[in-house]
Design a protein around this motif. Sequence first.
Motif, PDB file in Angstrom:
ATOM      1  N   ASN A 109      33.445   5.050  -7.836  1.00  0.00           N
ATOM      2  CA  ASN A 109      34.336   3.918  -7.638  1.00  0.00           C
ATOM      3  C   ASN A 109      33.679   2.893  -8.461  1.00  0.00           C
ATOM      4  N   GLY A 157      41.646  -0.981  -1.691  1.00  0.00           N
ATOM      5  CA  GLY A 157      41.619   0.397  -1.438  1.00  0.00           C
ATOM      6  C   GLY A 157      40.698   1.067  -2.532  1.00  0.00           C
ATOM      7  N   PHE A 158      40.253   2.461  -2.263  1.00  0.00           N
ATOM      8  CA  PHE A 158      39.453   2.965  -3.035  1.00  0.00           C
ATOM      9  C   PHE A 158      40.051   4.420  -3.166  1.00  0.00           C
ATOM     10  N   TYR A 159      39.490   5.134  -4.415  1.00  0.00           N
ATOM     11  CA  TYR A 159      39.723   6.414  -4.720  1.00  0.00           C
ATOM     12  C   TYR A 159      38.785   7.389  -3.738  1.00  0.00           C
ATOM     13  N   ARG A 198      47.543   2.809  -1.633  1.00  0.00           N
ATOM     14  CA  ARG A 198      46.217   3.260  -1.447  1.00  0.00           C
ATOM     15  C   ARG A 198      45.502   1.847  -1.488  1.00  0.00           C
ATOM     16  N   GLY A 199      45.984   0.668  -2.193  1.00  0.00           N
ATOM     17  CA  GLY A 199      45.317  -0.595  -2.758  1.00  0.00           C
ATOM     18  C   GLY A 199      44.306  -0.444  -3.726  1.00  0.00           C
ATOM     19  N   HIS A 221      38.601  10.199  -2.591  1.00  0.00           N
ATOM     20  CA  HIS A 221      37.897  11.472  -2.879  1.00  0.00           C
ATOM     21  C   HIS A 221      36.714  11.385  -3.813  1.00  0.00           C
ATOM     22  N   LEU A 222      36.532  10.233  -4.242  1.00  0.00           N
ATOM     23  CA  LEU A 222      35.288   9.870  -4.927  1.00  0.00           C
ATOM     24  C   LEU A 222      34.342   9.060  -4.337  1.00  0.00           C
TER      25      LEU A 222
END
Lengths: 321, 311
Positions: free
Chosen positions: A102, A92-94, B95-96, A96-97
Amino acid sequence: MPDLVIETYELTKVFQGIGQRIVAVNEVSIKVPSGVVFGLLGPNGAGKSTLLSMLIGLTLPTKGGGKVLGYDIVKESLEIRKRVGILPERIGFYEHLTPVRNLTLIGKLNGLSGKELEDRIKHVLRMVGLSEHMHKNVGAFSRGMRQRLGLACALLKDPDLLLLDEPTAGIDPEGVKVFRGLVRDLSREGRTIVISTHLLRELGPLCTHIAIMKEGRILVQGAVKEIFEDFLLKRGFTYDISLSEVADQGIVEEIKELGNVVDVQLKGRDLIVRSKVDLGDELYDMLTKRGYRLRKFTMRKPTLEDVFLYYSRGEGTNEVG
Amino acid sequence: MKWDNIKLITSFTFSDNIRMKRTFALVVLFVILFVASMRLATLTVLRRMPGLPKALIRISPQRLFLNNLLSNLALLLPFIGVMFGYDAISGEKERGTLRMILTQPIYRDEFLIGKFLGALSTIAFVILVSQVIAMGVSMAIYGIGMSMDLLWKLILFMLFSILYSISWYAIALLISVISNRTSYSALISIAIALSIIIIAPILVSVYVTMVNPPPIFTGSESPSTRQNAIRKWLMETQRLRSSLMSFSPDFQFQRLLRGLIGISNDLSFQALLSETANVLLGSTLSLTYLVLMALIPLIASFMIFVKQELK
């Protein structure tokens, strides 16, 4: 770099729950040579992800041990994570970025900074084909783009060893094609790539070496070529032959007389011959000498699915080559 | 342990929190509460109203303001802690992103310390910024002057508000570490906060009334006998209530801050410091309780998180 980039011995992981005990990985000993594309193949729940988690120190083994790039997987996991590029399953990634933000976080955790980090980020985004999307938020990315970004994360530290856990799961066929191309390119650069997947058809063809896992155990491992040869030797050869005219039953007896023939089926012009050894040349000579013109003469090539099914039934040995 | 990694996670968490809409909403809510408390306290017209109880008239506007502020803070601060803590780890799991981070060369304790420090700085930022804005607004609108002792008390309020909020953050963090889903950790954290802040005081009041019912008079008692009986009943009620509620962080927080509100006004700075030290020494139990309330769940979170299986 050591000759064997990954080596484990009797690696075991048992998950203890309330009233249940799950052996996720059962005495697994694998050897991954340097510079190969190693496929860790098996169905969901085979223990592939747990095995990879143990290799990078995310999960501690219950028994056994191993080394990655010469570092102990229990005592020196940080050194392993410094040197190995990892694409975990369900990364998973952030959202909103942007990918750049990231990747900046990942880069800084790996000791990169300033111009060097900026250049690396641009380079890896170009490699995975995401340069055009570098200023969009990750939330707008498709599953395929996220996986490519995950690969960019893994490549940021320019590692010699890449561990990719189910990299094409949930990606559309076009995305899989792009991903395969990327893995091929990375392999040509001399990196060792370990791919864990249950999608044998999608990623199997990329592998030079494989280990087939089922229910926590390694069923077979080695170079793909040798595994297929071993499979053919044990399982036998199958020939699909189509003649230009209808053959008589006598041909069936004549083929059986060649020796090592398991079964011959004749249906009109079509013959299916199964033998214990490679009888290709003998069969061809015999049929042409008998005056038959051959419309088709092929030896069935086994697929990874065939190999997997064969070994998962417990008919094969544990190690090949 | 690598300080660079902790700093990185701290600054990342802080900037991430600051960007969130909920942080902005919290600052706005805080400002409104501050200004409302200030407004209420400046209604000096109360002093001139005929028939007002004498006890109320004796309360200074500063004390009234701080009391109002304390009531509001006691209600709001736990939810600030919960708001930043409930998804601190479970959100990353869901979210991983936790997998993405932990597959990098970082120890889990570095990550958790970074998350904690990031939340601590966000909570401090929210409280500080809202106090500054609110004081500015109050000064501009109501022409309220800032005295040294009010400023000192506000600084102490801020410090203990951070401590109190962090103890709730620590509880929410622990639940977040144990849980894999943000919805569960949010639900459990809010349920705990509501139970301790709202439900427990009600249950305690009901219980105290049951075991210590108000005195019944036949009509033949003298007024002084009645007054004594009522005073005795009130004191017993207060004693029972205090001993039963002493488990509540909300109760200890309010007890500590009420002691600070009681510090005399118009003192020299040195006298102010000395009286503050006396109040804090007298409230060692409350202070220790609040520190432990933050430390115990934090240590438990660390112990669990470091050994947790990430399948």
